[in-house]
Design an enzyme around this catalytic site. Sequence first.
Site, mmCIF file in Angstrom:
data_model
loop_
_atom_site.group_PDB
_atom_site.id
_atom_site.type_symbol
_atom_site.label_atom_id
_atom_site.label_comp_id
_atom_site.label_asym_id
_atom_site.label_seq_id
_atom_site.Cartn_x
_atom_site.Cartn_y
_atom_site.Cartn_z
ATOM 1 C CG ASP A 99 -2.264 0.429 1.060
ATOM 2 O OD1 ASP A 99 -2.439 1.505 0.475
ATOM 3 O OD2 ASP A 99 -3.184 -0.288 1.491
ATOM 4 C CG ASP A 200 -4.747 5.668 0.906
ATOM 5 O OD1 ASP A 200 -5.514 4.758 1.218
ATOM 6 O OD2 ASP A 200 -4.762 6.803 1.432
ATOM 7 C CD GLU A 254 -9.081 4.173 -1.432
ATOM 8 O OE1 GLU A 254 -10.007 3.950 -0.652
ATOM 9 O OE2 GLU A 254 -8.115 4.906 -1.125
ATOM 10 C CG HIS A 325 -8.728 -1.328 4.763
ATOM 11 N ND1 HIS A 325 -8.522 -1.386 3.391
ATOM 12 C CD2 HIS A 325 -8.390 -0.068 5.125
ATOM 13 C CE1 HIS A 325 -8.077 -0.213 2.975
ATOM 14 N NE2 HIS A 325 -7.990 0.610 4.001
ATOM 15 C CG ASP A 326 -11.300 1.893 3.813
ATOM 16 O OD1 ASP A 326 -10.782 1.947 4.952
ATOM 17 O OD2 ASP A 326 -10.708 2.268 2.780
HETATM 18 C C1 GLC Z 1 -8.140 5.193 2.016
HETATM 19 C C2 GLC Z 1 -7.879 4.029 2.927
HETATM 20 C C3 GLC Z 1 -8.505 4.311 4.245
HETATM 21 C C4 GLC Z 1 -7.862 5.547 4.810
HETATM 22 C C5 GLC Z 1 -7.942 6.707 3.841
HETATM 23 C C6 GLC Z 1 -6.981 7.791 4.226
HETATM 24 O O1 GLC Z 1 -9.479 5.354 1.724
HETATM 25 O O2 GLC Z 1 -8.343 2.849 2.340
HETATM 26 O O3 GLC Z 1 -8.396 3.240 5.141
HETATM 27 O O4 GLC Z 1 -8.484 5.906 5.999
HETATM 28 O O5 GLC Z 1 -7.587 6.343 2.537
HETATM 29 O O6 GLC Z 1 -5.678 7.353 4.053
#
Ligand code: GLC
Length: 555
Positions: A99, A200, A254, A325-326
Amino acid sequence: MSEHTWWKEAVVYQIYPRSFNDTDGDGLGDIPGITEKIGYLDDLGVDAVWLSPVYESPQYDNGYDVADYRSIHSEFGTMDDFDRMLERLHDRDIRLVMDMIPNHTSSEHEWFQRSRSEPEGEYGDYYVWREGDPDQPPNNWESAFGGSAWTYDEERGAWYLHLFDVHQPDLNWRTPEVREEIYDTMNWWLGKGIDGFRLDVVNLLSKAEGLPDGDPDGEWVGSEFFVDGPRIHEHLGEMHDEVFAGTAAVTVGEMPQLDIETARKYVGDGPLDLVFPFEHMDFDFGEAGRWDIGSWELTDLKSILDRWQRGLEGYAWNTIFFENHDQPRSVSRFGDDGEYHYESATALATVVLTLRGTPFVYQGQEIGMTNSTFESLESVRDVDTVRNVRELIEDGLIENYEAIRPVVEYRSRDNARTPMQWDDTPHAGFTDGEPWIPVNDDYPEINVARQEGSASVLSYYRDLIALRRGTDALVRGAYDLFHPDDEQLYVYTRTLEGREVVVAINFSDGDRRARLDPLHAEASLLLSNYDDVADAPDGAVELRPYEARVYEQSQ
Ligand code: GLC
């Protein structure tokens, strides 16, 4: 990009290290814990691991707040542990995708510390600072975790931007040195032999000139000025040239608020290999948005996935996921985690592993882990949930936690973060200590050890992954949807060189008898989540609750 790249054929398994496996009894998962389970991953049949952040971090956002990109968070282990894990994964032909968090760092990162104390120094422009009235933030942008996206820093006497937590200041991508630092870091990790990055919130890097006020009624106020911002393609193109050109490393971006039109520019001929879009994760929002539960129909889910399947075909490759994980647990969200737990968890598995694109399976999904219970706000660990709920209470939109508890138990990110359930010993075999977040109460019934035999969610995942590996049409075949308006049935085909795979799922808790448009009489059954498949003599199929079947026929 060649037609045959490793990540198109791969099944990826996401590990959230805090919650996977603890070997030193501190209640937090660790890297040796991952190494210990590589045999498990190999048996499952996955080709790559996406590892959520393991970098040094104060852990306000569980590692998405990085204090040093080149060292391992001590509670997770050492760099030697990391090297050993990488080697062991590679010994089993499992690739490792790290990541990378290029949008922000931790406020404890040395860059931020120096940026706040030496405004004129080397790091002065590393973050997005604005001077001005300490009582009046520079604009109305909101943090994804609730409240203003700006915090006034007394030391520097200026505001800094944080699209996430106050401990996650946004990097200033206009500063060339920032970009170089990030590229150098990525090259450093690639030099260790890792196989790619999940990037991310990577479509948030470029903020609009002048940082104008956003629409105050928007779902995320200001996002029209920082999602897919003006220089995003320049930045990602540069990243591609500086880091990825000529390598086999995969890049998965993402991207909140991504639509198909925009996605096409990022993948295919664009700078990235894959993107994670969220339309199918957002369609169950209620009228008040994310902290509200909306109703949905199977036709909504099918039509979103169908648009993405067709929308990227010929341009680029999809990602297929129902969890990370979100997100809450998919069997609780889209299936039935009570009476039809096994059936609906396996029905969902069937979709993830047979649509066109790279499947991502999140830890615990392969045993059908479910949403948890959170009795009070104190029992919630997730910074996103805690801050948003507090804000709703402060704004008088809800009276107390009890009023929002059903939504938290439906949607909170903590649902995905309860410890992996390995067996029925205390704390589900995750730790000998006290877990950082309580184990879900259902671990005596839902755990890996118990599912080692046949007819379990786990064994179905193993069979399905093996089937995918052995069936080229499931990887490269063209996709076609049938019965799009049917509220119970999800039916599609994957076709390659005269071979057609038909996927038919009854996505409901009732029986369903139907003639399936694409199915020939001589089709043979490859896999099903019920073992005694019988149909009516007239050629109609009879699908029981959440029954999923995968057939093969010649076209
Ligand atoms: C992304 C991650 C999340 C995090 C956010 C800020 O969405 O998946 O877990 O809180 O970015 O880094």
